[in-house]
Design a protein around this motif. Sequence first.
Motif, short mmCIF file in Angstrom:
data_model
loop_
_atom_site.label_atom_id
_atom_site.label_comp_id
_atom_site.label_asym_id
_atom_site.label_seq_id
_atom_site.Cartn_x
_atom_site.Cartn_y
_atom_site.Cartn_z
N ARG A 50 -4.28 -38.86 93.07
CA ARG A 50 -2.81 -38.89 92.97
C ARG A 50 -2.35 -38.48 91.57
O ARG A 50 -1.43 -37.69 91.41
N GLN A 51 -3.00 -39.04 90.55
CA GLN A 51 -2.61 -38.73 89.18
C GLN A 51 -2.83 -37.25 88.86
O GLN A 51 -1.99 -36.60 88.24
N ALA A 52 -3.96 -36.72 89.29
CA ALA A 52 -4.26 -35.31 89.02
C ALA A 52 -3.21 -34.40 89.67
O ALA A 52 -2.77 -33.44 89.05
N ILE A 55 0.00 -34.64 87.59
CA ILE A 55 -0.14 -33.94 86.31
C ILE A 55 -0.13 -32.43 86.52
O ILE A 55 0.53 -31.69 85.78
N MET A 56 -0.84 -31.96 87.53
CA MET A 56 -0.87 -30.51 87.78
C MET A 56 0.52 -30.00 88.16
O MET A 56 0.90 -28.90 87.75
N ASP A 57 1.27 -30.78 88.92
CA ASP A 57 2.65 -30.39 89.25
C ASP A 57 3.48 -30.24 87.98
O ASP A 57 4.23 -29.28 87.82
N ARG A 58 3.35 -31.20 87.07
CA ARG A 58 4.12 -31.14 85.82
C ARG A 58 3.68 -29.97 84.94
O ARG A 58 4.51 -29.28 84.37
N THR A 77 -4.47 -37.04 79.04
CA THR A 77 -4.53 -38.13 80.02
C THR A 77 -5.46 -37.76 81.17
O THR A 77 -6.29 -38.57 81.60
N LEU A 78 -5.32 -36.55 81.68
CA LEU A 78 -6.16 -36.09 82.78
C LEU A 78 -7.63 -36.05 82.35
O LEU A 78 -8.52 -36.44 83.11
N LEU A 115 -8.11 -25.02 84.98
CA LEU A 115 -7.94 -26.46 85.20
C LEU A 115 -7.58 -26.74 86.65
O LEU A 115 -8.15 -27.65 87.28
N ARG A 116 -6.67 -25.96 87.20
CA ARG A 116 -6.27 -26.14 88.60
C ARG A 116 -7.47 -25.99 89.53
O ARG A 116 -7.65 -26.76 90.47
N SER A 117 -8.31 -25.01 89.28
CA SER A 117 -9.49 -24.79 90.09
C SER A 117 -10.43 -26.00 90.04
O SER A 117 -10.94 -26.45 91.08
N ALA A 118 -10.64 -26.53 88.86
CA ALA A 118 -11.51 -27.70 88.71
C ALA A 118 -10.92 -28.92 89.40
O ALA A 118 -11.63 -29.68 90.07
N VAL A 119 -9.62 -29.11 89.26
CA VAL A 119 -8.94 -30.24 89.91
C VAL A 119 -9.01 -30.10 91.42
O VAL A 119 -9.31 -31.08 92.13
N ASP A 120 -8.76 -28.91 91.93
CA ASP A 120 -8.83 -28.69 93.38
C ASP A 120 -10.23 -28.99 93.91
O ASP A 120 -10.38 -29.62 94.96
#
Length: 133
Positions: A50-52, A55-58, A77-78, A115-120
Amino acid sequence: MSLRPIPSGAASRAHDSLREGKRPIDLIHLARQTHGDRDLEIELLGLFRRQAAQIMDRLSADLPGNNIPWRADLAHTLKGSARAIGATRVAIKAEIYEVQARDGKPDLNPALTALRSAVDEACGAIGDLLRAE
């Protein structure tokens, strides 16, 4: 909710990641962090997901001041959250983004894309782990 075996399609992706030496979530690290408390593992994984996403949206928002300090603070934070659950690739990519934002790099898009790729990838692995049978 409990951790389930990874479904066969996900197992193939997980196996490929293991072969390349980069699992999205280090479950051994997570177990150490939680002292083997499965309920806590599930809670932390859900919180991270949820947090990720938030943060990615922001970070992805088209707001003025691409390099203002709050972007670096969010990446920091992430990074901490990722380290806590063993999402090493996310932590590394978040640190790269954080440093570039703090240094005032004019184009953060490549770092954001990585970063988005790693989070996904990490969130996909978490979804596979938490998915009900």
